[in-house]
Motif scaffolding. Structure first.
Motif, PDB file in Angstrom:
ATOM      1  N   ALA A 223       0.818  -1.219   0.000  1.00 27.82           N
ATOM      2  CA  ALA A 223       0.000   0.000   0.000  1.00 27.82           C
ATOM      3  C   ALA A 223       0.843   1.257   0.000  1.00 27.82           C
ATOM      4  CB  ALA A 223      -0.931  -0.009   1.209  1.00 27.82           C
ATOM      5  N   PHE A 224       1.943   1.239   0.748  1.00 26.71           N
ATOM      6  CA  PHE A 224       2.663   2.488   1.015  1.00 26.71           C
ATOM      7  C   PHE A 224       4.021   2.577   0.320  1.00 26.71           C
ATOM      8  CE2 PHE A 224       0.237   1.422   5.019  1.00 26.71           C
ATOM      9  CZ  PHE A 224      -0.874   2.174   4.656  1.00 26.71           C
ATOM     10  N   ALA A 225       4.359   1.564  -0.477  1.00 29.42           N
ATOM     11  CA  ALA A 225       5.678   1.551  -1.118  1.00 29.42           C
ATOM     12  C   ALA A 225       5.892   2.750  -2.022  1.00 29.42           C
ATOM     13  CB  ALA A 225       5.857   0.251  -1.913  1.00 29.42           C
TER      14      ALA A 225
ATOM     15  N   ALA B   4      12.644   1.448   0.172  1.00 25.06           N
ATOM     16  CA  ALA B   4      13.531   2.290   0.979  1.00 25.06           C
ATOM     17  C   ALA B   4      12.782   3.122   1.996  1.00 25.06           C
ATOM     18  CB  ALA B   4      14.353   3.193   0.053  1.00 25.06           C
ATOM     19  N   ASN B   5      11.504   3.388   1.766  1.00 21.81           N
ATOM     20  CA  ASN B   5      10.747   4.258   2.672  1.00 21.81           C
ATOM     21  C   ASN B   5      10.058   3.489   3.801  1.00 21.81           C
ATOM     22  OD1 ASN B   5       8.855   3.078   0.859  1.00 21.81           O
ATOM     23  ND2 ASN B   5       7.363   4.663   1.390  1.00 21.81           N
ATOM     24  N   VAL B   6      10.318   2.190   3.921  1.00 19.73           N
ATOM     25  CA  VAL B   6       9.665   1.361   4.946  1.00 19.73           C
ATOM     26  C   VAL B   6      10.722   0.747   5.847  1.00 19.73           C
ATOM     27  CG1 VAL B   6       8.228  -0.676   5.381  1.00 19.73           C
ATOM     28  CG2 VAL B   6       7.701   0.840   3.449  1.00 19.73           C
ATOM     29  N   GLU B   7      10.596   0.976   7.163  1.00 22.72           N
ATOM     30  CA  GLU B   7      11.447   0.303   8.145  1.00 22.72           C
ATOM     31  C   GLU B   7      10.578  -0.607   9.004  1.00 22.72           C
ATOM     32  OE1 GLU B   7      12.632   2.732  11.767  1.00 22.72           O
ATOM     33  OE2 GLU B   7      12.483   4.367  10.284  1.00 22.72           O
ATOM     34  N   VAL B   8      11.091  -1.800   9.286  1.00 19.76           N
ATOM     35  CA  VAL B   8      10.340  -2.829   9.991  1.00 19.76           C
ATOM     36  C   VAL B   8      11.113  -3.259  11.230  1.00 19.76           C
ATOM     37  CG1 VAL B   8       9.419  -5.180   9.840  1.00 19.76           C
ATOM     38  CG2 VAL B   8       9.215  -3.637   7.885  1.00 19.76           C
ATOM     39  N   HIS B   9      10.417  -3.344  12.366  1.00 19.56           N
ATOM     40  CA  HIS B   9      11.034  -3.740  13.630  1.00 19.56           C
ATOM     41  C   HIS B   9      10.083  -4.660  14.393  1.00 19.56           C
ATOM     42  CE1 HIS B   9      13.881  -0.389  13.057  1.00 19.56           C
ATOM     43  NE2 HIS B   9      12.817   0.342  12.747  1.00 19.56           N
ATOM     44  N   PRO B  10      10.618  -5.538  15.247  1.00 19.18           N
ATOM     45  CA  PRO B  10       9.728  -6.314  16.125  1.00 19.18           C
ATOM     46  C   PRO B  10       8.914  -5.405  17.043  1.00 19.18           C
ATOM     47  CG  PRO B  10      11.937  -7.264  16.092  1.00 19.18           C
ATOM     48  CD  PRO B  10      12.023  -5.947  15.393  1.00 19.18           C
TER      49      PRO B  10
END
Length: 369
Positions: A229-231, A254-260
């Motif tokens: 959706a947000f890529a 590049a605009n998405v960061e993912v963390h637990p």
């Protein structure tokens, strides 16, 4: 659960600042947070099996009863020679309610969710009343075994004193709440610096936070929809995904960061929108910072919150069965640009600022002593 412990930590800090000694009954998972707030942890065994919280709240009630009964021996021993002057207990902390009645000390109910209103049991649990809930008979028997009338369980429905961690406007059917003295204090946010810090990589790019809280995180298909959706949006996206492996979400733009996990307050302080499961804690934290909401509830209580969010013009309700990349993108763009939603969020933010937070909660607790 984080959504039941986190709202109280600011109150603990305030009570300690005022000179009170606070003992906090928790499982091992929350020792660090409780110590950071200035309280002394009193441990009880974690009776959970590590599985996700059930979506069916009746099943969840039965589990909470088992947790309470498993905690009673440890708490009875711990406080046998150190009896408190007051018990502040979560709305589902049946062990605290039982012990407060047994010790004949004042009890204040701490409610991170809606106080009991006309119709809450059918709406939340799908049964006519408390006695029909799975686990209720076992809870009533435990009260009797400890010399406490089972009718005292109703103190959670009609408490003498209650602290609600949200403004009165957000309370479902507030005019029917049976609690005698209620302080609607809003989110009592304390120091969360122990969670870490976060700053946006660029000051000129809007920030979106995506989180389903701590209980309903095993939703890889939902997170994949968010990535799609947000890529292509000119936003910076922060996603908290719990135990879901990031490599299971496909290539990350590049605009998405993912963390637990993320330091949620630190991210919300910079956020322009929040895709959330509509748990009360996260909802109030977002509104404290003036962040509009896309509510994707995962169970009945959260659906009630999502309905309040939409009714009060604080965001939009996107049922999870309607989630698609396109629907998510449209919802985020709407809440970040809609004038009515902006006005609704601003009004709620003002009400939260005036509600008093931790200080107002501590005032009511001291009056109950």
């Amino acid at each position: 659960m984080h959504g039941h412990v986190n709202p109280t930590l600011g109150v603990v800090e305030e009570l300690v600042r005022r000179g009170h000694r606070v003992s906090y009954a928790v499982t091992e998972d929350f020792v660090h947070q409780v110590k950071a707030a200035g309280a002394e942890p009193v441990l009880y065994p974690d009776a959970g099996d590590g599985s996700d919280a059930p979506e069916d709240m009746g099943e969840g009630f039965a589990r909470v009863v088992e947790v309470a009964l498993a905690a009673l021996p440890a708490l009875t021993r711990a406080f046998g020679r150190d009896r408190p002057d007051l018990v502040l207990c979560d709305i589902y902390a049946f062990a605290g309610l039982l012990l407060g009645a047994r010790w004949q000390v004042p009890t204040v109910v701490a409610s991170p969710t809606h106080l009991a209103y006309d119709g809450i049991v059918p709406e939340f649990f799908g049964v006519p009343g408390l006695p029909q809930l799975p686990g209720f008979a076992r809870l009533a028997a435990a009260f009797a075994d400890h010399g406490v009338e089972a009718a005292r369980i109703q103190d959670l429905v009609r408490p003498e004193h209650a602290v609600a961690f949200f403004p009165r406007t957000f309370q479902r059917r507030a005019d029917t709440v049976a609690a005698q003295r209620v302080a609607y204090v809003g989110p009592a946010l304390g120091d969360r610096s122990y969670q870490g810090s976060w700053r946006p990589p660029r000051p000129d790019v809007p920030v979106l936070l995506v989180s389903l809280g701590s209980q309903f995180t095993r939703r890889p298909e939902f997170y994949r929809s968010c990535v799609q959706a947000f890529a292509e949006l000119p936003w910076h996206v922060v996603m908290s995904v719990g135990a879901v492996p990031p490599d299971g979400l496909g290539p990350l733009p590049a605009n998405v960061e993912v963390h637990p996990h993320v330091p949620q307050l630190a991210v919300l302080a910079h956020a322009d929108a929040f895709v959330t499961h509509a748990g009360m804690g996260g909802t109030m934290e977002a509104l404290y910072y003036g962040v509009p909401l896309v509510a994707v509830p995962q169970m009945a209580e959260q659906r009630v919150n999502a309905a309040r969010i939409e009714h009060l013009r604080l965001g939009v309700h996107l049922p999870r069965e309607s989630v698609t990349p396109e629907a998510l993108r449209e919802a985020v763009l709407r809440v970040s640009s809609d004038r009515d939603i902006r006005a609704g969020v601003s009004a709620m933010r003002r009400e939260i600022a005036a509600a008093g937070g931790a200080a107002a909660a501590a005032d009511l607790i001291e009056r109950a002593l």
